[in-house]
Design an enzyme around this catalytic site. Structure first.
Site, PDB file in Angstrom:
ATOM      1  N   ALA A  53       0.811  -1.212   0.000  1.00 33.64           N
ATOM      2  CA  ALA A  53       0.000   0.000   0.000  1.00 33.64           C
ATOM      3  C   ALA A  53       0.849   1.269   0.000  1.00 33.64           C
ATOM      4  CB  ALA A  53      -0.933   0.006   1.208  1.00 33.64           C
ATOM      5  N   SER A  54       2.167   1.113   0.068  1.00 34.07           N
ATOM      6  CA  SER A  54       3.073   2.248   0.228  1.00 34.07           C
ATOM      7  C   SER A  54       3.530   2.818  -1.110  1.00 34.07           C
ATOM      8  CB  SER A  54       4.298   1.803   1.039  1.00 34.07           C
ATOM      9  OG  SER A  54       5.404   2.652   0.830  1.00 34.07           O
ATOM     10  N   PRO A  55       3.238   4.092  -1.386  1.00 38.48           N
ATOM     11  CA  PRO A  55       3.668   4.690  -2.653  1.00 38.48           C
ATOM     12  C   PRO A  55       5.183   4.717  -2.835  1.00 38.48           C
ATOM     13  CG  PRO A  55       1.983   6.040  -1.599  1.00 38.48           C
ATOM     14  CD  PRO A  55       2.394   5.015  -0.605  1.00 38.48           C
ATOM     15  N   SER A  72       7.306   2.627  -1.490  1.00 35.41           N
ATOM     16  CA  SER A  72       7.740   1.254  -1.760  1.00 35.41           C
ATOM     17  C   SER A  72       7.613   0.941  -3.244  1.00 35.41           C
ATOM     18  CB  SER A  72       6.917   0.254  -0.944  1.00 35.41           C
ATOM     19  OG  SER A  72       7.183   0.350   0.442  1.00 35.41           O
TER      20      SER A  72
END
Length: 202
Positions: free
Chosen positions: A14-16, A18
């Site tokens: 869910a991490s941009p 990442s």
């Protein structure tokens, strides 16, 4: 390769940021002579421990606006298409389990890159089985084997253990890179520094 230093790449689907790291980390690690170990985990339980019920990018509007604008700059500079997924943050539980199920077979990196692209370049919902299946096929994995494996108690337990390990290491966000000597580097903009430390030490 034997005797190559290892850098652990802790990431959350869910991490941009990442997403940015997932698209470039492998090539940079190869250039640096470092083996990248892909370690999906969940930020939700870590955020919950701080009393947060969602991403800090949602909790703090100015931070969220900055992050999306920064992401626009970074993706434009690197020729990457950006499309904000809806909802944000995405439910990444099953995605992380699927990625862990592929670790021994070796398709975790390719699957992760494909799924990040689906989420942040195509705006697709990574909690949907069709999206997971497409990413698995793109990675050369068999969905008929991967999805049942991801639902197994063994993989579910492994993801819980990985998330607990991330907590014990002091990880509070993603991506986080951890070197063999335990040095933590947080954020996509610390990837090169983390690789240098992994290769050469302080």
């Amino acid at each position: 390769m034997p005797n190559r230093p290892v850098l652990d790449f802790w990431y959350e689907f869910a991490s941009p940021y990442s997403f940015l790291s997932a698209l470039r980390a492998e090539a940079l690690a190869d250039e640096a002579g470092v083996t990248l170990r892909w370690r999906p985990f969940l930020l939700g339980p870590i955020f919950a421990g701080q009393g947060w019920t969602t991403s800090p990018f949602n909790l703090f509007p100015n931070k969220g606006r900055y992050m999306w604008r920064d992401l626009e700059r970074q993706t434009t500079r690197n020729g990457i298409r950006l499309m904000r997924p809806n909802p944000f943050p995405q439910n990444s539980l099953v995605a992380a389990r699927v990625a862990l199920a592929g670790r021994e077979a070796g398709w975790t990196p390719a699957f992760s890159r494909a799924l990040f692209t689906a989420a942040f370049s195509e705006g697709r919902n990574i909690a949907e089985e069709a999206v997971l299946v497409a990413a698995l096929r793109q990675a050369g994995a068999d969905p008929g084997q991967a999805l049942p494996a991801a639902r197994s108690e063994e993989v579910k337990g492994r993801l819980k253990a990985e998330t607990e390990l991330a907590k014990s290491l002091g990880i509070f966000g993603a991506p986080t890179f951890v070197t063999g000597d335990g040095e933590l580097f947080w954020g996509d903009d610390r990837l090169e520094e983390a690789l240098g430390w992994a290769a050469d030490g302080r």
